[in-house]
Design an enzyme around this catalytic site. Sequence first.
Site, PDB file in Angstrom:
ATOM      1  N   GLU A   1       5.555 -65.640  59.347  1.00 24.28           N
ATOM      2  CA  GLU A   1       4.225 -65.851  58.747  1.00 24.28           C
ATOM      3  C   GLU A   1       4.319 -66.844  57.615  1.00 24.28           C
ATOM      4  OE1 GLU A   1       0.909 -65.149  55.823  1.00 24.28           O
ATOM      5  OE2 GLU A   1       3.072 -65.018  55.528  1.00 24.28           O
ATOM      6  N   GLU A   2       5.412 -66.723  56.846  1.00 24.36           N
ATOM      7  CA  GLU A   2       5.561 -67.548  55.651  1.00 24.36           C
ATOM      8  C   GLU A   2       5.804 -69.028  55.979  1.00 24.36           C
ATOM      9  OE1 GLU A   2       4.679 -66.427  52.942  1.00 24.36           O
ATOM     10  OE2 GLU A   2       5.151 -64.289  52.755  1.00 24.36           O
TER      11      GLU A   2
ATOM     12  N   HIS B   1       6.031 -64.219  46.003  1.00 19.76           N
ATOM     13  CA  HIS B   1       6.971 -65.224  46.529  1.00 19.76           C
ATOM     14  C   HIS B   1       8.162 -65.465  45.599  1.00 19.76           C
ATOM     15  CE1 HIS B   1       4.178 -67.138  49.770  1.00 19.76           C
ATOM     16  NE2 HIS B   1       4.376 -65.858  49.929  1.00 19.76           N
TER      17      HIS B   1
ATOM     18  N   HIS C   1       2.761 -59.063  58.707  1.00 17.40           N
ATOM     19  CA  HIS C   1       3.958 -59.903  58.862  1.00 17.40           C
ATOM     20  C   HIS C   1       5.145 -59.212  58.212  1.00 17.40           C
ATOM     21  CE1 HIS C   1       4.595 -61.999  54.899  1.00 17.40           C
ATOM     22  NE2 HIS C   1       3.284 -61.943  54.773  1.00 17.40           N
TER      23      HIS C   1
ATOM     24  N   ASP D   1       5.012 -58.468  49.491  1.00 13.42           N
ATOM     25  CA  ASP D   1       4.654 -59.492  50.489  1.00 13.42           C
ATOM     26  C   ASP D   1       5.793 -59.653  51.483  1.00 13.42           C
ATOM     27  OD1 ASP D   1       3.615 -61.609  51.915  1.00 13.42           O
ATOM     28  OD2 ASP D   1       3.936 -63.100  50.332  1.00 13.42           O
TER      29      ASP D   1
ATOM     30  N   ASP E   1      -1.664 -57.501  54.775  1.00 13.21           N
ATOM     31  CA  ASP E   1      -0.708 -58.416  54.158  1.00 13.21           C
ATOM     32  C   ASP E   1      -0.877 -58.282  52.645  1.00 13.21           C
ATOM     33  OD1 ASP E   1       0.937 -60.465  53.386  1.00 13.21           O
ATOM     34  OD2 ASP E   1      -0.137 -62.052  54.461  1.00 13.21           O
TER      35      ASP E   1
HETATM   36  N1  TRP Z   1       1.149 -63.867  52.959  1.00 14.47           N
HETATM   37  C1  TRP Z   1       0.061 -64.575  52.347  1.00 14.47           C
HETATM   38  C2  TRP Z   1       0.562 -65.914  51.864  1.00 14.47           C
HETATM   39  O1  TRP Z   1       1.705 -66.033  51.547  1.00 14.47           O
HETATM   40  C3  TRP Z   1      -0.489 -63.796  51.197  1.00 14.47           C
HETATM   41  C4  TRP Z   1      -1.860 -64.122  50.944  1.00 14.47           C
HETATM   42  C5  TRP Z   1      -2.356 -65.039  50.092  1.00 14.47           C
HETATM   43  C6  TRP Z   1      -2.943 -63.513  51.568  1.00 14.47           C
HETATM   44  N2  TRP Z   1      -3.682 -65.032  50.148  1.00 14.47           N
HETATM   45  C7  TRP Z   1      -4.064 -64.111  51.036  1.00 14.47           C
HETATM   46  C8  TRP Z   1      -3.038 -62.519  52.508  1.00 14.47           C
HETATM   47  C9  TRP Z   1      -5.321 -63.724  51.461  1.00 14.47           C
HETATM   48  C10 TRP Z   1      -4.288 -62.148  52.925  1.00 14.47           C
HETATM   49  C11 TRP Z   1      -5.425 -62.746  52.413  1.00 14.47           C
HETATM   50  O2  TRP Z   1      -0.196 -66.857  51.799  1.00 14.47           O
HETATM   51 ZN    ZN Z   2       3.459 -64.594  51.549  1.00 10.88          ZN
END
Ligand code: TRP
Ligand code: ZN
Length: 439
Positions: free
Chosen positions: A171-172, A287, A125, A137, A200
């Site tokens: 994605e967020e 974040h 993403h 991220d 990610d």
């Molecule tokens: N972009 C994901 C999110 O904001 C980051 C993330 C959290 C993630 N836990 C994860 C990415 C587990 C891959 C696997 O939630």
């Molecule tokens: Zn994220």
Amino acid sequence: MSLSVSRRLAAVTAFAVAGLFASTAPAALAAPTAVTAAPTPPDIPVANVKAHLAQFQSIATSNGGNRAHGRAGYKASLDYVKAKLDAAGYTTTIQTFTSSGATGYNLIADWPGGDPNSVLMAGSHLDSVSSGPGINDNGSGSAAVLETALAVSRAGLQPTKHLRFGWWGAEELGLVGSKYYVNNLPSAERAKISGYLNFDMIGSPNPGYFVYDDDPTIEQTFKTYFAGLNVPTEIETEGDGRSDHAPFKNVGIPVGGLFTGAGYTKTAAQAQKWGGTAGQAFDRCYHSSCDTTANINDTALDRNSDAVAYAIWNLGAATPVPPGPSFENTTDVSIPDSPGAAVTSPITVSGVAGNAPATTKVDVNIVHTYRGDLVIDLVAPDGTAYRLKNSSSSDSADNVVATYTVNASSEVANGVWKLQVKDVAGADVGYINSWRITF
Ligand code: TRP
Ligand code: ZN
Ligand code: CA
């Protein structure tokens, strides 16, 4: 027609008509050129990956501090990635969607060539949260996938599979872009995707090395890569389904991916094996506004970027070695109880030029009530015996259903091969159900 295809067709035909002693047509055998080894994956220069991150940072800085869905910094990030891919020879497509009243964008990049019916995808993403520039991220995954795509172009890679890369929007906001992509893919197109690799967060400042526990082949590919570096991995547990692989997985596409950790705390045991700081989050800036270029562990970014390329090269180019001609006997042969004579089941092999391979495969199917009683040999046409299995008084299980690999390279292939079975302990009995030899 390639050798492997013609051979496979020959085998199918022969089995259909022959039944008892099935054999393949004597197709030309020699050419090992039909088997293409995967080229060596490149070392992805981490400096190039970091240069993309610096661009994402400056895009955020000049667009209100973020690269979030619906903000100018998102579209600028997408344009940056697209321009690099276009210049490298990719066919790029922008897919638009609407989310929370704003236009969102996915970027899809196809590398020309490869089997259109077998597509390997990798994606990340590209959006950040609105509270920060989103460099770990997920600038990290976005930059590593971009640099891998550029490395494909630099190498002029022509893999067996068709390669497709994706950068997802929103994605967020709940995997909006990747869901949109998958939902709008006709089922015939979904069926062509042999795998989706998700990246990610792969440069966390206090990193762990996590591999998604999903498709076994993809998972093993990543584990093999890290094993080669002597870096231990763990299964990703910080929220299965929390990233863009989930929509793919939900429609049955094999998925996998890498992750270096977000808000979870690194344990003492994890700090022992990976270094870093125990009792602290993998990414304290997850974040947050501090998810800047300073929020990256270069070693983690480097290793994971190389792992992306390793997976693309291996999963995209790996051609399974086609099986050679195969012969079988399905007539039952009863095995007398000890102390009886050894029994044999013959297979006549013809039309195979030269010697048997070092990887001659023998599939054995024996029905028996105590398999430890049995000594099994493969007997070559010249009488040489190759031991497949010894007796074992403690192996009380039923049946022998096994594939043995025999180095039979000193044996001429054509002639009568035998499976020889001897029962060496009293009481239990059984029979040879079927066996097969594959060259
Ligand atoms: N972009 C994901 C999110 O904001 C980051 C993330 C959290 C993630 N836990 C994860 C990415 C587990 C891959 C696997 O939630
Ligand atoms: Zn994220
Ligand atoms: Ca017995």
